[in-house]
Design a protein around this motif. Structure first.
Motif, PDB file in Angstrom:
ATOM      1  N   MET A   1       0.839  -1.200   0.000  1.00 38.63           N
ATOM      2  CA  MET A   1       0.000   0.000   0.000  1.00 38.63           C
ATOM      3  C   MET A   1       0.880   1.258   0.000  1.00 38.63           C
ATOM      4  O   MET A   1       1.819   1.354   0.781  1.00 38.63           O
ATOM      5  CB  MET A   1      -0.880   0.002   1.263  1.00 38.63           C
TER       6      MET A   1
ATOM      7  N   GLU B   1     -11.356  10.900   4.282  1.00 38.59           N
ATOM      8  CA  GLU B   1     -12.384  10.079   4.929  1.00 38.59           C
ATOM      9  C   GLU B   1     -12.411  10.182   6.453  1.00 38.59           C
ATOM     10  O   GLU B   1     -13.434   9.954   7.075  1.00 38.59           O
ATOM     11  CB  GLU B   1     -12.153   8.598   4.566  1.00 38.59           C
TER      12      GLU B   1
ATOM     13  N   ARG C   1     -15.459   4.357   4.920  1.00 42.69           N
ATOM     14  CA  ARG C   1     -14.011   4.518   4.915  1.00 42.69           C
ATOM     15  C   ARG C   1     -13.362   3.308   4.256  1.00 42.69           C
ATOM     16  O   ARG C   1     -13.801   2.185   4.467  1.00 42.69           O
ATOM     17  CB  ARG C   1     -13.486   4.667   6.339  1.00 42.69           C
ATOM     18  N   THR C   2     -12.305   3.578   3.518  1.00 40.46           N
ATOM     19  CA  THR C   2     -11.629   2.458   2.861  1.00 40.46           C
ATOM     20  C   THR C   2     -10.699   1.771   3.858  1.00 40.46           C
ATOM     21  O   THR C   2     -10.279   2.365   4.849  1.00 40.46           O
ATOM     22  CB  THR C   2     -10.801   2.953   1.673  1.00 40.46           C
TER      23      THR C   2
ATOM     24  N   GLU D   1      -7.625   0.984   3.468  1.00 42.80           N
ATOM     25  CA  GLU D   1      -6.295   1.611   3.512  1.00 42.80           C
ATOM     26  C   GLU D   1      -6.269   2.782   4.475  1.00 42.80           C
ATOM     27  O   GLU D   1      -5.373   2.900   5.299  1.00 42.80           O
ATOM     28  CB  GLU D   1      -5.879   2.128   2.127  1.00 42.80           C
ATOM     29  N   SER D   2      -7.280   3.647   4.344  1.00 41.89           N
ATOM     30  CA  SER D   2      -7.258   4.849   5.182  1.00 41.89           C
ATOM     31  C   SER D   2      -7.458   4.489   6.652  1.00 41.89           C
ATOM     32  O   SER D   2      -6.817   5.056   7.531  1.00 41.89           O
ATOM     33  CB  SER D   2      -8.292   5.860   4.718  1.00 41.89           C
ATOM     34  N   GLU D   3      -8.326   3.532   6.922  1.00 43.61           N
ATOM     35  CA  GLU D   3      -8.576   3.141   8.306  1.00 43.61           C
ATOM     36  C   GLU D   3      -7.337   2.486   8.913  1.00 43.61           C
ATOM     37  O   GLU D   3      -6.971   2.751  10.057  1.00 43.61           O
ATOM     38  CB  GLU D   3      -9.785   2.185   8.355  1.00 43.61           C
ATOM     39  N   ALA D   4      -6.682   1.628   8.116  1.00 44.73           N
ATOM     40  CA  ALA D   4      -5.477   0.949   8.610  1.00 44.73           C
ATOM     41  C   ALA D   4      -4.367   1.959   8.873  1.00 44.73           C
ATOM     42  O   ALA D   4      -3.668   1.885   9.890  1.00 44.73           O
ATOM     43  CB  ALA D   4      -5.023  -0.084   7.599  1.00 44.73           C
ATOM     44  N   LEU D   5      -4.227   2.940   7.971  1.00 47.23           N
ATOM     45  CA  LEU D   5      -3.183   3.959   8.162  1.00 47.23           C
ATOM     46  C   LEU D   5      -3.500   4.814   9.387  1.00 47.23           C
ATOM     47  O   LEU D   5      -2.612   5.137  10.177  1.00 47.23           O
ATOM     48  CB  LEU D   5      -3.062   4.841   6.912  1.00 47.23           C
ATOM     49  N   TYR D   6      -4.777   5.132   9.536  1.00 46.94           N
ATOM     50  CA  TYR D   6      -5.199   5.939  10.688  1.00 46.94           C
ATOM     51  C   TYR D   6      -4.816   5.241  11.999  1.00 46.94           C
ATOM     52  O   TYR D   6      -4.214   5.831  12.890  1.00 46.94           O
ATOM     53  CB  TYR D   6      -6.709   6.164  10.630  1.00 46.94           C
TER      54      TYR D   6
ATOM     55  N   ILE E   1      -1.006   5.114  12.472  1.00 43.65           N
ATOM     56  CA  ILE E   1      -0.451   6.407  12.899  1.00 43.65           C
ATOM     57  C   ILE E   1      -0.794   6.657  14.366  1.00 43.65           C
ATOM     58  O   ILE E   1       0.031   7.128  15.139  1.00 43.65           O
ATOM     59  CB  ILE E   1      -0.956   7.570  12.003  1.00 43.65           C
TER      60      ILE E   1
ATOM     61  N   LEU F   1       1.060  -2.018   7.953  1.00 46.55           N
ATOM     62  CA  LEU F   1       0.013  -2.041   6.936  1.00 46.55           C
ATOM     63  C   LEU F   1       0.054  -3.329   6.112  1.00 46.55           C
ATOM     64  O   LEU F   1      -0.990  -3.809   5.679  1.00 46.55           O
ATOM     65  CB  LEU F   1       0.134  -0.820   6.029  1.00 46.55           C
TER      66      LEU F   1
END
Lengths: 204, 160
Positions: free
Chosen positions: A1, A13, B97-98, B100-105, B108, B157
Motif C-alpha cells: 500500500m 475520509e 471509509r476504505t 487503507e485509510s482506516e489501517a493507516l489511521y 499512525i 500495513l
C-alpha cells in the motif's frame, strides 16, 4: 500500500470535522486549560501573593515602634522586594518563551519553560531557608511588642531560648510547607513537560 | 470586530482543516476535541500579532496546533496500542471509509506523539528541514526517525 495514497484517502475520509465541533467566534473570551498557561497562572498567583505580603509587611513596619521589631520586619521587606522582583523576572521570561514556542522549535521552547520554572522554584525554596528564621523572629518580636515590658522581655534568656527553639522548629516546617505548595501548583505540569521533552530527546 | 480580528477569523476559517486533522490524529474524546479546538484557536489568536508572515499561515497554524496539542493535558487514550490493528479485519465500514485509510489511521495513532507529528508533517508535504524547524529535532534526526516510522508503518500495513 502506498503511504501517500493512503494518506490522501485518510485525509478525505477520516480527518474531517470532529462530530462535537462548535465554531469559536470569540477566541479572546476562551479560558485556557493548557499546562503552560497553568504554569503562567501559578506564577501570576505567586507574584500577586508576593506583592500582597510585601504590602502587609510595609504596613506592619509602621505599626511597630521598637527598633528590633523594625529591623526584623525590614529584613523581611527586603526579602519580599527581592522575591517579588525575582518572580516578575521569572513570569516575564516564561511569557516570552511561550510566545517563542509558536515561532521557533517546540523542544527548545519547552526546555526553556521547564528550566525557567524549575530553577526559579528550587532557588526560591533554598533562598527562603535563610529568611524563615527572620520571619519567625519578626513574628515573635511582634508578639512581644504587644506587651509594655518589651525591652526587659528581650533580655530574658528563657524568652530568647523559646525564640531559638521556635526558629529551629519552624524553619523546616516552613520549608516543607513551601515545598508542598510548590508541588501542588507546579509539579504536575512540570512533569508533563519533562515527559514530552524526554520523548523528543529519545535516542534512536 | 477589528480588522485584525476579521483577518484572523477569515484565515482560521480557510485553514481550519489543519486543526481538524491534528485533533483527529491526537485526540480520542469528544470533549477533548472541542476543548482542544478552542485551545488552538486561543493560542493562535494570542500569538497572531507575532505572526511575521515569513512562513505561510498554514505552516504557522500547523506549528501552533501541534505545539498546543502536544502540551495540552488530555484524557488518557482509551484504545490500547496494537489492539485495533490486530483485530482489524477490513470488513465493510458503515462510514464509507476504505481499508487503507482506516489501517493507516490506526497505525499512525499507535505511533508516539512526536513520531505522529513527524509523519503527519511529512505526508502533508513538509520537507525534513521544515519538520526539523517545527519540532526542534536536527534535520538528520528527522531523516532517521522518518525512515524508521515509514518502515514501521509499511510493516504494520502489510500485516493487515
Amino acid at each position: 500500500m502506498d503511504l501517500n495514497e493512503a494518506w490522501k484517502k485518510l485525509e478525505a475520509e477520516r480527518l474531517e470535522k470532529p462530530a462535537a465541533w462548535k465554531a469559536v467566534d470569540h477566541p479572546e473570551k476562551c479560558r485556557s486549560r493548557h499546562p503552560v498557561i497553568r504554569l503562567k497562572k501559578s506564577q501570576e498567583t505567586t507574584l500577586v501573593f508576593s506583592v500582597i505580603f510585601l504590602l502587609v509587611f510595609v504596613v506592619l513596619f509602621f505599626l511597630f515602634d521598637p527598633w528590633l521589631v523594625k529591623l526584623f520586619i525590614g529584613i523581611i521587606i527586603g526579602a519580599y522586594v527581592f522575591f517579588t522582583w525575582y518572580n516578575y523576572i521569572t513570569y516575564r521570561n516564561l511569557k516570552r518563551q511561550w510566545q517563542k514556542a509558536f515561532e521557533g522549535s517546540l523542544k527548545t521552547a519547552l526546555q526553556n519553560i521547564h528550566s525557567i520554572v524549575y530553577k526559579s522554584i528550587r532557588f526560591q525554596e533554598k533562598a527562603a531557608l535563610f529568611i524563615y528564621p527572620f520571619s519567625v523572629a519578626a513574628g515573635y518580636m511582634m508578639g512581644l511588642a504587644q506587651h509594655d515590658n518589651f525591652e526587659s522581655d528581650i533580655r530574658d534568656s528563657r524568652i530568647l531560648l523559646v525564640l531559638l527553639i521556635a526558629a529551629v522548629t519552624m524553619t523546616p516546617v516552613c520549608y516543607y510547607l513551601a515545598k508542598w505548595m510548590y508541588k501542588i501548583s507546579y509539579d504536575k505540569y512540570l512533569k508533563q513537560l519533562q515527559s514530552l521533552i524526554d520523548e523528543i530527546d529519545k535516542p534512536e | 470586530m477589528t480588522v485584525t480580528e476579521k483577518e484572523f477569523t477569515a484565515l482560521m476559517r480557510e485553514n481550519r482543516g489543519i486543526i481538524f486533522k491534528v485533533i483527529r490524529l491526537y485526540v480520542n474524546h469528544p470533549e477533548d476535541e472541542q476543548d482542544l479546538f478552542q485551545e488552538i484557536h486561543l493560542q493562535a489568536w494570542r500569538s497572531y500579532t507575532r505572526f511575521n508572515g515569513l512562513s505561510k499561515f498554514s505552516t504557522w497554524l500547523y506549528r501552533v496546533s501541534l505545539n498546543t496539542v502536544l502540551t495540552f493535558k488530555r484524557r488518557p487514550v482509551l484504545v490500547k496500542p496494537d489492539e485495533n490493528l490486530e483485530h482489524y479485519g477490513g470488513t465493510h465500514d458503515p462510514h464509507g471509509r476504505t481499508e487503507e485509510s482506516e489501517a493507516l489511521y490506526l497505525a499512525i495513532r499507535e505511533l508516539s506523539e512526536i513520531d505522529r507529528m513527524i509523519i503527519t508533517l511529512h505526508l502533508d508535504g513538509y520537507d525534513n528541514e521544515e519538520i526539523a524547524d517545527i519540532s526542534g529535532l536536527t534535520k538528520n534526526n528527522v531523516a532517521v526517525k522518518l525512515h524508521r516510522i515509514k518502515e514501521a508503518l509499511t510493516k504494520k500495513l502489510k500485516v493487515n
